[in-house]
Design a protein around this motif. Structure first.
Motif, PDB file in Angstrom:
ATOM      1  N   SER A  92       0.814  -1.208   0.000  1.00  0.00           N
ATOM      2  CA  SER A  92       0.000   0.000   0.000  1.00  0.00           C
ATOM      3  C   SER A  92       0.851   1.264   0.000  1.00  0.00           C
ATOM      4  CB  SER A  92      -0.924  -0.013   1.223  1.00  0.00           C
ATOM      5  OG  SER A  92      -1.838   1.049   1.180  1.00  0.00           O
ATOM      6  N   ARG A  93       1.842   1.317   0.850  1.00  0.00           N
ATOM      7  CA  ARG A  93       2.640   2.534   0.993  1.00  0.00           C
ATOM      8  C   ARG A  93       3.538   2.816  -0.209  1.00  0.00           C
ATOM      9  NH1 ARG A  93      -0.603   2.927   4.290  1.00  0.00           N
ATOM     10  NH2 ARG A  93      -0.379   3.286   6.512  1.00  0.00           N
ATOM     11  N   TRP A  94       4.111   1.777  -0.798  1.00  0.00           N
ATOM     12  CA  TRP A  94       5.174   1.998  -1.764  1.00  0.00           C
ATOM     13  C   TRP A  94       4.746   1.868  -3.215  1.00  0.00           C
ATOM     14  CZ3 TRP A  94       8.888   4.552   0.365  1.00  0.00           C
ATOM     15  CH2 TRP A  94       9.128   4.389   1.730  1.00  0.00           C
ATOM     16  N   THR A  95       3.587   1.313  -3.496  1.00  0.00           N
ATOM     17  CA  THR A  95       3.085   1.261  -4.873  1.00  0.00           C
ATOM     18  C   THR A  95       2.641   2.673  -5.252  1.00  0.00           C
ATOM     19  OG1 THR A  95       2.370  -1.034  -4.585  1.00  0.00           O
ATOM     20  CG2 THR A  95       1.383   0.206  -6.409  1.00  0.00           C
ATOM     21  N   ALA A  96       3.144   3.181  -6.368  1.00  0.00           N
ATOM     22  CA  ALA A  96       2.840   4.552  -6.807  1.00  0.00           C
ATOM     23  C   ALA A  96       3.088   5.535  -5.657  1.00  0.00           C
ATOM     24  CB  ALA A  96       1.414   4.644  -7.346  1.00  0.00           C
TER      25      ALA A  96
END
Length: 177
Positions: A56-60
């Protein structure tokens, strides 16, 4: 200095992942899924949660809110029948890969950019620090639980108790750990 910061963060995140994985490698499958007490997190839950958080945090990372609309955080704390150690570790690998791919292109000037997590603005630097602390917290839990479940067979991940004198006499032999 900002380039050194990004290098340091990369090394520390790699070190944290290595600590967790070396601890997890010492645990049998039954212990991997065992809850230390009613409602307490198992190693499996911790792995699942860290993986979900990282995805969640690091995607896009730079272009979308760090709390993705498709994330079901509550489900990260439940082990489903199809959650095997192998599937959870694949998720773990994917989470760390997302983190690495998000950090790799960052440059010093990106550290002051604004990203959002649950709508709240953070500089990239703040968001990285927030996640570094979060992962260190959970890696500590993983190491402690793995040590507990492994018992006397536990192999220390750092200087073992009573080993400081030996370490100080030959610190290079610990660098390979």
């Amino acid at each position: 200095m900002p380039e050194a910061y990004l290098d340091t963060v990369g090394r520390e995140l790699t070190r944290l992942r290595g600590l967790a994985e070396r601890a997890l490698a010492q645990v049998e499958d039954a212990a991997f899924f065992a809850e230390p007490g009613p409602g307490e997190n198992s190693l499996a839950v911790l792995v699942k949660h860290v993986a979900g958080n990282q995805r969640s945090r690091w995607t896009a990372f730079l272009t979308s809110d760090g709390e993705k609309p498709d994330r079901d955080r509550d489900s990260e704390f439940e082990i489903e029948p199809d959650d095997t150690r192998e599937s959870l570790m694949r998720g773990w690998d994917a989470g760390w890969r997302a983190l690495r791919e998000a950090l790799a292109p960052l440059e010093a000037e990106d550290l002051g950019r604004t990203v959002r997590i649950r709508g709240e603005p953070f500089t990239v630097l703040q968001a990285i620090e927030r996640q570094l602390v979060h992962y260190a917290y959970h890696v500590g839990q993983i190491v402690q639980l793995a040590r507990h479940w492994t018992g006397p067979a536990w192999e220390s991940l750092s200087i073992p108790r009573g080993g400081s004198v030996a370490f100080n006499a030959a610190p290079d032999r610990y660098l390979e750990r």
